[in-house]
Scaffold this motif. Sequence first.
Motif, PDB file in Angstrom:
ATOM      1  N   PRO A 161     -37.969  -1.419 -16.780  1.00  0.00           N
ATOM      2  CA  PRO A 161     -39.219  -1.305 -16.025  1.00  0.00           C
ATOM      3  C   PRO A 161     -39.023  -1.661 -14.552  1.00  0.00           C
ATOM      4  O   PRO A 161     -38.298  -2.607 -14.231  1.00  0.00           O
ATOM      5  N   GLY A 162     -39.639  -0.906 -13.684  1.00  0.00           N
ATOM      6  CA  GLY A 162     -39.550  -1.176 -12.248  1.00  0.00           C
ATOM      7  C   GLY A 162     -40.831  -1.798 -11.728  1.00  0.00           C
ATOM      8  O   GLY A 162     -41.667  -2.272 -12.497  1.00  0.00           O
ATOM      9  N   THR A 163     -40.979  -1.791 -10.412  1.00  0.00           N
ATOM     10  CA  THR A 163     -42.200  -2.300  -9.785  1.00  0.00           C
ATOM     11  C   THR A 163     -43.320  -1.292 -10.017  1.00  0.00           C
ATOM     12  O   THR A 163     -43.149  -0.096  -9.738  1.00  0.00           O
ATOM     13  N   VAL A 164     -44.440  -1.793 -10.495  1.00  0.00           N
ATOM     14  CA  VAL A 164     -45.520  -0.875 -10.864  1.00  0.00           C
ATOM     15  C   VAL A 164     -46.178  -0.293  -9.605  1.00  0.00           C
ATOM     16  O   VAL A 164     -46.617  -1.018  -8.726  1.00  0.00           O
ATOM     17  N   ALA A 165     -46.219   1.038  -9.566  1.00  0.00           N
ATOM     18  CA  ALA A 165     -46.817   1.721  -8.421  1.00  0.00           C
ATOM     19  C   ALA A 165     -48.200   2.242  -8.753  1.00  0.00           C
ATOM     20  O   ALA A 165     -49.002   2.512  -7.857  1.00  0.00           O
ATOM     21  N   GLY A 166     -48.476   2.421 -10.024  1.00  0.00           N
ATOM     22  CA  GLY A 166     -49.791   2.880 -10.453  1.00  0.00           C
ATOM     23  C   GLY A 166     -49.912   2.725 -11.953  1.00  0.00           C
ATOM     24  O   GLY A 166     -48.942   2.981 -12.662  1.00  0.00           O
ATOM     25  N   GLN A 167     -51.057   2.258 -12.402  1.00  0.00           N
ATOM     26  CA  GLN A 167     -51.258   2.226 -13.860  1.00  0.00           C
ATOM     27  C   GLN A 167     -52.737   2.117 -14.192  1.00  0.00           C
ATOM     28  O   GLN A 167     -53.531   1.588 -13.420  1.00  0.00           O
ATOM     29  N   HIS A 168     -53.083   2.650 -15.346  1.00  0.00           N
ATOM     30  CA  HIS A 168     -54.375   2.366 -15.971  1.00  0.00           C
ATOM     31  C   HIS A 168     -54.149   2.434 -17.481  1.00  0.00           C
ATOM     32  O   HIS A 168     -53.276   3.149 -17.965  1.00  0.00           O
ATOM     33  N   GLY A 169     -54.946   1.656 -18.208  1.00  0.00           N
ATOM     34  CA  GLY A 169     -54.705   1.532 -19.639  1.00  0.00           C
ATOM     35  C   GLY A 169     -53.386   0.833 -19.879  1.00  0.00           C
ATOM     36  O   GLY A 169     -52.907   0.073 -19.038  1.00  0.00           O
ATOM     37  N   ASP A 170     -52.763   1.103 -20.992  1.00  0.00           N
ATOM     38  CA  ASP A 170     -51.499   0.452 -21.335  1.00  0.00           C
ATOM     39  C   ASP A 170     -50.563   1.503 -21.914  1.00  0.00           C
ATOM     40  O   ASP A 170     -50.593   1.800 -23.123  1.00  0.00           O
ATOM     41  N   ALA A 171     -49.754   2.075 -21.063  1.00  0.00           N
ATOM     42  CA  ALA A 171     -48.910   3.190 -21.473  1.00  0.00           C
ATOM     43  C   ALA A 171     -47.901   2.767 -22.535  1.00  0.00           C
ATOM     44  O   ALA A 171     -47.650   3.501 -23.498  1.00  0.00           O
ATOM     45  N   GLU A 172     -47.303   1.577 -22.368  1.00  0.00           N
ATOM     46  CA  GLU A 172     -46.287   1.150 -23.334  1.00  0.00           C
ATOM     47  C   GLU A 172     -46.901   1.004 -24.724  1.00  0.00           C
ATOM     48  O   GLU A 172     -46.321   1.450 -25.713  1.00  0.00           O
ATOM     49  N   ALA A 173     -48.066   0.380 -24.787  1.00  0.00           N
ATOM     50  CA  ALA A 173     -48.725   0.201 -26.089  1.00  0.00           C
ATOM     51  C   ALA A 173     -49.079   1.559 -26.687  1.00  0.00           C
ATOM     52  O   ALA A 173     -48.895   1.789 -27.889  1.00  0.00           O
ATOM     53  N   ALA A 174     -49.551   2.464 -25.845  1.00  0.00           N
ATOM     54  CA  ALA A 174     -49.943   3.783 -26.344  1.00  0.00           C
ATOM     55  C   ALA A 174     -48.727   4.558 -26.852  1.00  0.00           C
ATOM     56  O   ALA A 174     -48.803   5.256 -27.867  1.00  0.00           O
ATOM     57  N   LEU A 175     -47.606   4.424 -26.139  1.00  0.00           N
ATOM     58  CA  LEU A 175     -46.379   5.100 -26.593  1.00  0.00           C
ATOM     59  C   LEU A 175     -45.911   4.491 -27.912  1.00  0.00           C
ATOM     60  O   LEU A 175     -45.412   5.200 -28.798  1.00  0.00           O
TER      61      LEU A 175
END
Lengths: 153, 728
Positions: free
Chosen positions: B316-330
Amino acid sequence: MAISIKVNGVRHSVDVDGDTPLLWVLRDALGLTGTKFGCGIAQCGACTVFLNGKPLRSCAFPIAALGDGEVTTIEGVNGRTARAVQRAWTARDVPQCGYCQSGQVMSAIALLSEVRRPTDRDIDLAMNGNICRCAAYVRIRAAIKDAARTLEG
Amino acid sequence: MARHDTRLTRRDALKGVAGLVLGFYLPGDAAKAQSGAARIFTPDAGAAAFAPNAFVRIGADDRVTVLIKHIEFGQGPFTGLATLVAEELDADWSKVRAEHAPSNPDLYKNLAFGMQGTGGSTAIANSYEQMRKAGATARAMLVEAAAQAWRVPAGEITVERGVLRHARTGRTGRFGQFAQAASHVPVPDNVPLKDAARFRLIGREGAVRRLDSASKANGTAQFTIDIREPDMLTVVVARPSRFGGKVVSFEAGDARAVRGVVDVKEVPSGVAVYAEGMWPALKGRERLRVTWDEAGAEKRSTDEIIEAYRELARKPGTVAGQHGDAEAALARGGRVIEAEYVFPYLAHAPMEPLDGFLHWDGQRALARLGSQLQTGDHQAIAGVLGLSPEQVRLETMLAGGSFGRRAQPTMELAVELAQVAKAIGPGRPVKLVWTREDDIRGGYYRPLFVHRLRGALRDGKIVAWANTAVGQTFLKGSPFEAMIKDGIDPLMVEGARELSYDIADFRCDVHTADVGVPTLWWRSVGHTHTGYAVECFVDELLQAAGQDPVAGRLAMMGKAPRHAGVLRAVADLARWSGPGPFNDRARGVAVVESFGSFIAQIAEVSAGGPEGPRVHRVWCAVDCGVAVNPDVIRAQMEGGIGFGLGHALFAEVELDEGRPVQGNFDTYRSLRIHEMPQVEVAIVRSAETPTGVGEPGVPPIAPAVANAMARLGLPRPRRLPMLRGLAS
């Protein structure tokens, strides 16, 4: 060494080494800067001139090999075909940065001097030695066809 | 305002783009401004010329000269900015011409940057009101001059195509007749601009032709490389074969023996050869023997850099954008698809290689070059020569392309130009010229990038998206470093950190790698790789979900009406009936917003042969707000498509133990005419503020082609250029 060359109908004596490419004789010795440097290895066509009426990449052509050949540059083209090509180029607003366009125009004049009604394949074969980094190719093709129609009419 | 009026009157502030205050012409600065603008402006009319502001000059011969603050390198600002002035001036287009404005940030700054410069496809956007205001003000002053001369109310005078008319008395006059009188009229405040419904030039098909076509079709257009001055020396520089190398020593005896070589000097970037012309300079350089210290140089090969990036992309790198929880969804499952995309270093390779002219006499300097960041180049030259900026005049020349190469945060060309002038001493004008090999091996590339994407499909919908990008930043350590926010260079993730698609759980993160290869913005910047990664991956997911590429995208574009608008427009233009394949051809789609403009493209592709895929036709829809010059917009779309396609198919700069492998157009392949598809462009009607078109045509073409290839049953190229991808 002094070398005698005929460019655009005028004879000049230039004092350069025999290995000097024609391009640099035109640009640096004669001040004919319409012919451009793009690659130096006959890959891009920006330096296209006519030698005895046929297109030549002047960047890779040593002046000593010129002999009695007559050179025509973008500054020296005239006649019906040249006018038709240059008018078509302007009417279509072909050039973007414009740096390759002297060479493109020279290649187009050479094509239309040989083939009055060029097909797309004729255009591909005659023009694919001329790189346009702006990729104005759609308009180059269209302008050649416009010029051909003018010359027929 | 008369040119000799020295009263300082700041104009009422107008709001320009990006909320910056528009600095209208300050007559009090006239003395300074005239050093450049008036010297350039050499009308037959001489003192009768009307110079109402920094941008407009009108001669007694009726000629309208518009001073253009942006560099013209093909993208059309000469024509575009002159159109804006001529529209409000009601000028006769056949009398309008354009010239580069001199370097003067007070007068000619890019309102989006705060300094004079061109980039980010901002020329029209930041000038739209400013240039119209300049034209409208000039018109009002001409009208006032005519009203006084004719003793009629100004409000009764109309202007059409450069002719002033008073209908009731039947009087008419040309601009030139009132140029001198108008120069004594006070500059009016807040002159109203035309309502768009009254535009005669802006947005009107065929109303204007490009101002620079004729001189470029007959070879008379003057580029930097064409400058010739008495006693001028042509200079080429021997530079290290690896980035970061330094001169230890050199032996120049053989070089000096070449006839026409005048001198050889060490400069910070290498060893400079000064000659009476290009050929002796090149011969002299070949005969130099330079010992280089490459201890601190980058010595990795691109394959090693790519491997290192691939490894980073798994963390994982520095977060540039997110909403929700992509890792959990994957992790929740469904169908998870993963793809990794590799993008090479790319050279800009403008047709005119980098070059510059400088005449320094010890006290003053005149620099002439295709400067894309005039303010920075100006200051850099002054700094190297130990002069104040006022002692340096910088003139912008037409440039044979740039694609970002001439906009240098490090000002390295201007610095090298000043250094070669300084090394030989005052009084010798120099023209520094790079060869094609100097250019392609000279770095400042589009940075190499790796994107790793993971997505999840459930019930035929894309429900999760995770994207890890790895690459270099070129903002760090530059005057543009302030653009880096929270450790993220926005140019690395533009187009990837937020999507136009509604996806419930989303994350984009980034690793910034430290590599000793100088990199730079390259036509459309981050979108050159993010556009490909995003548009290929969304297409791959839609294909896996059994959805149509157009309908599937539209279904996710609820919050992106302008994206959806261009996608619908391009589908109409291409008479879209699915991706195919139809016989041996398939169609691929991509939609990319960049620099505020929205572009959708459909490419029709066949598998071709060993030469790679064959792109037959491209349809393109563009929404760039008000379309100022429709034909220039079409030209930029055509050219952007060709530029993007050529690089996607053929181009990369590889490093072998740190040394660039490709060096000229024989190995750095450029698109040629027989590889150019037919292009059809639709301009979406819009009343939005205009945005740029120089760059946005580039990003969609490569993913559109890749997506068509996938529908032909070929692999979607994971590594660019495609030809390499197909071969491996």
